[in-house]
Every structure is written in C-alpha cells, then in structure tokens.
Write a protein that holds these residues in place. Structure first.
Motif, PDB file in Angstrom:
ATOM      1  N   GLY A  31       7.248  -5.052  -0.238  1.00  0.00           N
ATOM      2  CA  GLY A  31       6.968  -5.793   0.977  1.00  0.00           C
ATOM      3  C   GLY A  31       7.788  -5.288   2.143  1.00  0.00           C
ATOM      4  N   ASN A  32       9.033  -4.927   1.874  1.00  0.00           N
ATOM      5  CA  ASN A  32       9.888  -4.406   2.925  1.00  0.00           C
ATOM      6  C   ASN A  32       9.414  -3.021   3.368  1.00  0.00           C
ATOM      7  OD1 ASN A  32      12.612  -2.972   3.893  1.00  0.00           O
ATOM      8  ND2 ASN A  32      12.822  -5.180   4.147  1.00  0.00           N
ATOM      9  N   ILE A  33       9.014  -2.191   2.420  1.00  0.00           N
ATOM     10  CA  ILE A  33       8.474  -0.874   2.762  1.00  0.00           C
ATOM     11  C   ILE A  33       7.250  -1.015   3.657  1.00  0.00           C
ATOM     12  CG2 ILE A  33       7.269   1.149   1.838  1.00  0.00           C
ATOM     13  CD1 ILE A  33       9.060   0.947  -0.633  1.00  0.00           C
ATOM     14  N   SER A  34       6.394  -1.997   3.345  1.00  0.00           N
ATOM     15  CA  SER A  34       5.155  -2.147   4.111  1.00  0.00           C
ATOM     16  C   SER A  34       5.431  -2.441   5.582  1.00  0.00           C
ATOM     17  CB  SER A  34       4.293  -3.259   3.504  1.00  0.00           C
ATOM     18  OG  SER A  34       4.880  -4.536   3.693  1.00  0.00           O
ATOM     19  N   MET A  35       6.518  -3.166   5.863  1.00  0.00           N
ATOM     20  CA  MET A  35       6.854  -3.454   7.259  1.00  0.00           C
ATOM     21  C   MET A  35       7.194  -2.162   8.013  1.00  0.00           C
ATOM     22  SD  MET A  35       6.358  -6.623   7.579  1.00  0.00           S
ATOM     23  CE  MET A  35       6.074  -7.974   6.435  1.00  0.00           C
ATOM     24  N   GLY A  36       8.015  -1.327   7.399  1.00  0.00           N
ATOM     25  CA  GLY A  36       8.379  -0.066   8.035  1.00  0.00           C
ATOM     26  C   GLY A  36       7.216   0.897   8.136  1.00  0.00           C
ATOM     27  N   GLY A 231       9.279   3.904  12.613  1.00  0.00           N
ATOM     28  CA  GLY A 231       8.940   2.589  12.076  1.00  0.00           C
ATOM     29  C   GLY A 231       9.902   2.025  11.066  1.00  0.00           C
ATOM     30  N   PHE A 232      10.745   2.870  10.451  1.00  0.00           N
ATOM     31  CA  PHE A 232      11.633   2.387   9.388  1.00  0.00           C
ATOM     32  C   PHE A 232      12.571   1.286   9.863  1.00  0.00           C
ATOM     33  CE2 PHE A 232      13.769   5.951  11.451  1.00  0.00           C
ATOM     34  CZ  PHE A 232      15.040   5.439  11.688  1.00  0.00           C
ATOM     35  N   ASP A 233      12.805   1.199  11.171  1.00  0.00           N
ATOM     36  CA  ASP A 233      13.700   0.182  11.712  1.00  0.00           C
ATOM     37  C   ASP A 233      13.199  -1.228  11.405  1.00  0.00           C
ATOM     38  OD1 ASP A 233      16.088  -0.308  12.911  1.00  0.00           O
ATOM     39  OD2 ASP A 233      15.333  -0.256  14.957  1.00  0.00           O
ATOM     40  N   ALA A 234      11.886  -1.388  11.198  1.00  0.00           N
ATOM     41  CA  ALA A 234      11.332  -2.703  10.878  1.00  0.00           C
ATOM     42  C   ALA A 234      11.797  -3.203   9.519  1.00  0.00           C
ATOM     43  CB  ALA A 234       9.810  -2.651  10.919  1.00  0.00           C
ATOM     44  N   CYS A 235      12.169  -2.283   8.624  1.00  0.00           N
ATOM     45  CA  CYS A 235      12.715  -2.695   7.321  1.00  0.00           C
ATOM     46  C   CYS A 235      14.010  -3.477   7.503  1.00  0.00           C
ATOM     47  CB  CYS A 235      12.969  -1.472   6.439  1.00  0.00           C
ATOM     48  SG  CYS A 235      11.510  -0.469   6.077  1.00  0.00           S
ATOM     49  N   VAL A 236      14.809  -3.073   8.501  1.00  0.00           N
ATOM     50  CA  VAL A 236      16.064  -3.760   8.790  1.00  0.00           C
ATOM     51  C   VAL A 236      15.787  -5.142   9.352  1.00  0.00           C
ATOM     52  CG1 VAL A 236      18.195  -3.687  10.129  1.00  0.00           C
ATOM     53  CG2 VAL A 236      17.244  -1.576   9.186  1.00  0.00           C
ATOM     54  N   GLY A 324       9.223  -7.764  13.754  1.00  0.00           N
ATOM     55  CA  GLY A 324      10.532  -7.155  13.949  1.00  0.00           C
ATOM     56  C   GLY A 324      11.176  -7.589  15.252  1.00  0.00           C
ATOM     57  N   ALA A 325      10.385  -7.628  16.334  1.00  0.00           N
ATOM     58  CA  ALA A 325      10.913  -8.061  17.626  1.00  0.00           C
ATOM     59  C   ALA A 325      11.387  -9.503  17.570  1.00  0.00           C
ATOM     60  CB  ALA A 325       9.841  -7.898  18.707  1.00  0.00           C
TER      61      ALA A 325
END
Length: 491
Positions: A31-36, A231-236, A324-325
């Motif tokens: 699920g976290n990967i999908s966000m990024g 996009g990987f920042d969305a994982c954070v 993410g925002a």
C-alpha cells in the motif's frame, strides 16, 4: 544497507517522537509503494517529458532518464535513513527540524508543501483534456478549468473517506496502469518497432532547430526528465499510516522509484522506436508522440482504451498526491506552525487529515484559473519541478552537515553504514546540480513566443514562495512553537 532491530511498536515510536497516533495505521508495504508509484506514474511521467525530450534531443533523449534515475536513487538512499529513524508524515519539515533547527525546518516544509499543492493543480489541469477526449467533446479554456476543478473535488472526496478507500482506488488504478503500460511498451518494442536501435543515439539534428549545442540539449532534457522520478516522497507522507514504518517506508521508496523508473525507460525507448516519424516530433509537427506511436502500432481502435488508461493514471496520481499534501500540512499544523493551524490539523472520524485536505485542495484549486492562459500554466509546471528538487537538496545538505559535525548518526532500523557519507555527498551534488539546471532560464523549454516570465518561471516561482515563507517566518515566528519538544536527535 544494513537493518537494525527497533523493539518499540509503531505507536510507542510515534509517542517517543512527541506525537500520538491520530491517523489510521493500516497500510502494508504494498500500500505504501502504491502511493509513491501513483504520484508520478509511468504514464503521467512519460507524458510530461516525452514530447519535450524528443523535440530537444531526438531519439537520444532517452539516455537522460537513466541519469535522472541514478541521481534519484542517491536521494532515496539518504531519505531511507531519515525515514527509518523518524517515520513521520511531513518528512521534509520533521527531519530538518531534527537535523538543523526550527527555522530551517519550517522553510523546508513550506517549500515542499507549495511544490506539491501546485503540482496537484497541474495534474488536474493536464488530466482535463483527456476527460474531454474520453467523451469525445472539444475543450475550451474555461471548460478545461471547470473540469479540472470537478476532477480535483472528486479526488478530494475519496481522500476524505480515509486511507483504506484511498489505498483501494490508488492500488486498482496503478494495477490497471502497470499492466497496460508494460504490455503496451513490450508490444511496441517487440512487434511494432519501425526503427533500429541506432535511433537511440541519433539527435536528428534537434540542436540545429533549437539553437542549443549537444551538451546544452542534454542538460535541458535532464532538467525535464528529473520530474518523472519524484513520486517516492509520497511514501514518506503516509509513514504514520504504515505498519512497521521504520522498515517498510524505506523499502517502499526504493521499490516505488525503481518500478516507475524501469517502466518509464521501457516505454520511452518503445515510443521512440515505434514512432512512424520521429523527425515530426523534433520539428514540432507532432505534439503527442506517445499517442501517435500507440495508435500507429495498434490501430485506431486503441485510441479510446489508451485514453482510458491515461485518465486512470491521472486519477491515481492526483489522489495519491493530494493525500501527501494533506498529510504534510497536518504535520506542520499539529505543531501549530502553519497558518490556521487549529483548522488545518483536524482529523475526521475516518482518521483522515480533513483539515489538511481541505486546505491543500483550496490552494490547488485557487491556482487553476491560470489555466485560462496556457503560458501561465506552463510556468506553474516549471516552478513545480524546481520547488520539488529544492527540498531534496536542502534535506541532503542538512543530513550531510549533521553527519560531518557528528550531530547525527543514523539510528533507525536501516543504515548505510560507512557508505552513508559518500552517498550523502553524491546526493548533495546531484540535487544541487538539478536545482540549478532546472532554474536555468532556457527559451528552448517554453513554447515559441512565450513571455519572458515563463522562461524565468522556475527561478521566479521559487523566489516568490521563498520570500513569502521568510516573511511569515519573520512576522509570525512559528519556529518559537517548536521549542520544548522531545530532544530531536535522540528521540
């Protein structure tokens, strides 16, 4: 990279960092990967850079993509150590506060937030023409803005329902996109290829038309290509909703970046080699080389299904980026350091950061009227790229400075060990180079006849947002509210 044992639970870890669990912690690593993956998906990323890349560098533009991917892997390596030690939403702000101090942290968070919120504006606006194409309608400037606003609102409603529904929508979207993009890329490469691989080293005399030399055109393409790997920042951003976040968020960032990178490069190569007339892209006669390559290869019947895939990709992208925002704003507001913090920090009964979501949507939607003038929306896109890489650079510098001064030794579940300092140094060099490269004013990256402010859009946009942030910092002094919290390095 090595992993260490971190005995405390997610809730205990969060409490040690000075916060209580308010968001629903239900995401696994997938699920976290999908966000990024979704924030800059392969389809969205390729569409953003393919036409510009080919027009500047011909078939040889694809070599800029591996350079950008390798550079961003350095950033992910540094971010992995930070996310492992401090698995918190609003990474840029939270990490900088612990590495450097309150003022630097607040500016880092401020810049990152506006980069993401204005990126959401551009994603919604760029999705609008595809929504018109899906129903066979002809868009007008006002129609594009209204449809983009409606699209933004629909994605906001999904986000407001909570992380589980968001995860379902995003995961379903990227699953469909991944299957479609990989199959299309492989089919174009294996069955519909019209050129030999030598085209991948041929600039097609693009430099003569743009007035740039070989090195200048390569640097310009690298400036544009970096946008496809952020996009990987969305994982954070969803770290506080991820189980075993100290271990899983770093893994998710790596896999999100690598999976997007591989698919983008595959499809970029496939589009170049399957395009019937690459010279038409260089001359400006074909402004949509991706669709041209797909429809030429598969036939006219593929046009509508391809449009549907693009719409799905943009939907997943906007939903994940909005999420993410919202979580970044929530992270700032719960410390009381963002305007209207009492309202922005609110969490609804579904444990979604509704205050941050409403605030992020209002800012993003307020910028949509710029779409009434195409050159203005182009300036916003350029600003977004620069403003995204600037926090990467600031965090890399902060981490390297803390290492060299001995004030920070990575103490999370993951550490780079003796490779930490050299990798961190390379990340500083890469992100610093890319910030300057993106901000460098280039007429070749804007439409012919565009006004001067679009040529300087990256530098002007970053400068204006930075000045606004400094003004708020001096007048409201939000950094004073960050004192008295748990020790930043040892917590």
């Amino acid at each position: 990279m090595t992993e260490r044992t971190v005995p405390s639970s997610d809730a205990e870890r969060l409490a040690a960092l000075g916060y209580r669990q308010e968001l629903r912690r239900s995401l696994g690593v997938l699920g976290n990967i999908s966000m990024g993956f979704a924030v800059v998906s392969p389809v969205v990323g390729l569409y953003a850079v393919a036409q510009v890349g080919m027009s500047i560098r011909g078939g040889a533009w694809v070599w800029a993509l591996p350079v950008c991917l390798l550079g961003q892997l350095l950033v992910v390596a540094v971010y992995s150590e930070l996310a492992s030690q401090w698995p918190l939403a609003g990474g840029a702000y939270q990490w900088a506060r612990r590495l450097v101090g309150p003022g630097f942290a607040w500016m880092s968070g401020w810049l990152w937030q506006f980069a993401v919120m204005f990126a959401n504006t551009t994603v919604a606006y760029l999705a609008a023409p595809w929504l018109f194409a899906l129903v066979g309608a002809t868009p007008t400037p006002a129609g594009l803005v209204l449809v983009a606003a409606g699209f933004m609102l629909c994605c906001t409603l999904v986000n407001a329902y909570g992380i589980n529904l968001l995860r379902w929508f995003v995961s379903a979207g990227i699953a469909a996109e991944l299957i479609a993009s990989v199959l299309v890329g492989l089919a174009l490469l294996l069955f519909f290829r019209q050129h030999g691989f030598a085209l991948l080293t041929d600039s097609l005399d693009a430099s003569a038309g743009t007035g740039t030399g070989g090195l200048g055109s390569l640097l310009a393409v690298i400036a544009v290509g970096g946008w496809a790997f952020i996009g990987f920042d969305a994982c954070v951003s969803t770290a506080e909703e991820t189980k075993d976040a100290a271990r899983q968020v770093p893994r998710a960032m790596r896999w999100a970046l690598l999976s997007v990178g591989v698919v983008v490069i595959l499809n970029a190569v496939s589009v170049v080699l399957a395009h019937p007339d690459p010279a038409a892209v260089v001359s400006g006669a074909d402004l949509d080389p991706v669709t041209t390559a797909v429809v030429t290869g598969f036939g006219d019947w593929a046009a509508k299904p391809f449009v549907l895939v693009v719409v799905v990709s943009f939907t997943a992208c906007l939903m994940a980026s909005q999420g993410g925002a919202a979580r970044g704003l929530y992270s700032l507001a719960r410390d009381g350091v963002f305007p209207f913090s009492r309202q922005v920090r609110k969490v609804n009964r579904r444990q979604a950061p509704i205050g941050g979501l409403v605030a992020a949507t209002l800012v993003s939607t307020a910028a949509l009227p710029l779409g009434l003038e195409s050159t203005a929306i182009g300036s916003l896109i350029t600003f977004g790229s620069a403003a995204t890489f600037l926090p990467f650079f600031l965090l890399s510098v902060a981490a390297l400075t803390a290492r060299l001064r001995g004030g920070w030794r990575p103490a999370g579940a993951l550490s780079l060990g003796r490779w930490g300092t050299p990798v961190n140094l390379l990340a500083v060099l890469w992100t610093g180079f890319e910030v300057v490269n993106i901000c460098w004013p280039r007429a070749v990256l804007v439409p012919p006849g565009a006004p001067w402010y679009q040529v300087w859009a990256a530098l002007l946009g970053v400068g204006l947002v930075t000045l606004a942030g400094f003004g708020y910092l001096l007048v409201r002094r939000p950094q004073r509210l960050m004192t008295g919290q748990p020790d930043p390095v040892t917590a």
